[in-house]
Design a protein around this motif. Sequence first.
Motif, PDB file in Angstrom:
ATOM      1  N   MET A 152       0.458   8.592 -14.468  1.00 44.06           N
ATOM      2  CA  MET A 152       1.432   7.704 -15.111  1.00 44.06           C
ATOM      3  C   MET A 152       1.875   6.610 -14.144  1.00 44.06           C
ATOM      4  N   MET A 153       2.227   7.011 -12.913  1.00 45.39           N
ATOM      5  CA  MET A 153       2.704   6.036 -11.935  1.00 45.39           C
ATOM      6  C   MET A 153       1.604   5.072 -11.509  1.00 45.39           C
ATOM      7  N   GLN A 154       0.355   5.529 -11.527  1.00 50.40           N
ATOM      8  CA  GLN A 154      -0.759   4.646 -11.168  1.00 50.40           C
ATOM      9  C   GLN A 154      -0.777   3.410 -12.061  1.00 50.40           C
ATOM     10  N   MET A 155      -0.487   3.581 -13.335  1.00 49.67           N
ATOM     11  CA  MET A 155      -0.474   2.456 -14.264  1.00 49.67           C
ATOM     12  C   MET A 155       0.636   1.459 -13.897  1.00 49.67           C
ATOM     13  N   PHE A 156       1.790   1.987 -13.521  1.00 47.68           N
ATOM     14  CA  PHE A 156       2.906   1.107 -13.150  1.00 47.68           C
ATOM     15  C   PHE A 156       2.648   0.414 -11.813  1.00 47.68           C
ATOM     16  N   PHE A 157       2.065   1.145 -10.870  1.00 48.37           N
ATOM     17  CA  PHE A 157       1.729   0.546  -9.575  1.00 48.37           C
ATOM     18  C   PHE A 157       0.711  -0.584  -9.758  1.00 48.37           C
TER      19      PHE A 157
ATOM     20  N   LYS B 150      11.062  -1.274  -4.717  1.00 49.06           N
ATOM     21  CA  LYS B 150      11.243  -2.698  -4.408  1.00 49.06           C
ATOM     22  C   LYS B 150      12.469  -2.917  -3.529  1.00 49.06           C
ATOM     23  N   ALA B 151      13.564  -2.227  -3.848  1.00 45.76           N
ATOM     24  CA  ALA B 151      14.791  -2.378  -3.060  1.00 45.76           C
ATOM     25  C   ALA B 151      14.585  -1.918  -1.630  1.00 45.76           C
TER      26      ALA B 151
ATOM     27  N   LYS C  36       0.226  -2.385 -12.392  1.00 43.87           N
ATOM     28  CA  LYS C  36       0.882  -3.520 -13.029  1.00 43.87           C
ATOM     29  C   LYS C  36       1.618  -4.385 -12.016  1.00 43.87           C
ATOM     30  N   GLU C  37       2.160  -3.748 -10.958  1.00 40.30           N
ATOM     31  CA  GLU C  37       2.870  -4.482  -9.905  1.00 40.30           C
ATOM     32  C   GLU C  37       1.918  -5.114  -8.900  1.00 40.30           C
ATOM     33  N   GLY C  38       0.637  -4.766  -8.994  1.00 34.36           N
ATOM     34  CA  GLY C  38      -0.341  -5.290  -8.051  1.00 34.36           C
ATOM     35  C   GLY C  38      -0.376  -4.535  -6.737  1.00 34.36           C
ATOM     36  N   TRP C  39       0.104  -3.292  -6.742  1.00 32.83           N
ATOM     37  CA  TRP C  39       0.151  -2.484  -5.529  1.00 32.83           C
ATOM     38  C   TRP C  39      -1.070  -1.573  -5.437  1.00 32.83           C
TER      39      TRP C  39
ATOM     40  N   LYS D 210       0.854  -1.185   0.000  1.00 34.58           N
ATOM     41  CA  LYS D 210       0.000   0.000   0.000  1.00 34.58           C
ATOM     42  C   LYS D 210       0.896   1.243   0.000  1.00 34.58           C
ATOM     43  N   ILE D 211       0.788   2.024  -1.074  1.00 34.29           N
ATOM     44  CA  ILE D 211       1.673   3.162  -1.277  1.00 34.29           C
ATOM     45  C   ILE D 211       0.897   4.467  -1.211  1.00 34.29           C
TER      46      ILE D 211
END
Length: 247
Positions: free
Chosen positions: A15-20, A115-116, A22-25, A2-3
């Motif tokens: 833009m970042m919402q799409m990437f988040f 992730k890191a 995709k990661e399942g976040w 949860k971010i």
Amino acid sequence: MKILMVEDNKSVSEMMQMFFKKEGWDAYFAYDGEQAVQMFNESPDEWDMITLDLNLPKMDGMQVSTEIRKISPTVPIIMLTARDSESDQVLGLEMGADDYVTKPFSPITLIARIKALDRRAKIGGKVTDHESVSASTVKEEEKFDIDTGKFQLNSKTREAYLNGSQINDLTPKEFDLLKTLAQKPRQVFSREQLLQLVWDYEYYGDERTVDAHIKKLRQKIEKVGPQIIQTVWGVGYKFDDTGADES
């Protein structure tokens, strides 16, 4: 995961919402500093990660980071900044951020940094209040990974003690730095080595990141006892508690 992404540019957020996704976040967005603090205050224990823009309306990222750290010393924070000034980046780290990414950034780069940092925060993760704790779990958590007689560290509970007093309010990166150094007493680590070991990726020579975290870590150690993180001039840092006897 949860971010909470604190970003006043809605195009960047979208833009970042799409990437988040995709990661399942699960991602939530605040568009000014005051909204960010309010959202965090409503459920501080539910957030796994915060990305925080430096330049925000109503309350800037430095102030937001300070307010969040008053509530949670451990939630991972990545500062997003359009400023190239090293002083701004180091100040952000000193105000409580664990990492920073300079704008304009690649979404893939930010995802990798998240992730890191998440991996490091979860190493030795402790049982939360709402989870049941068995007798065997309690017994296991009482064990110290490092025990020199003067200094003790428990990775499962993310706690460290000096001469019997707990070193309080360690951020994830501060704890990882302390553990990395304490695992090899009196071994000198260069800043480059610490960047690779603690940050889990290359920092491309930005060694002042280590100095900023060491400074904050030392301040917290000094609240409970003698200094155990020593500078080896021209080389780096080492853990040495040989002079840390109680006065």
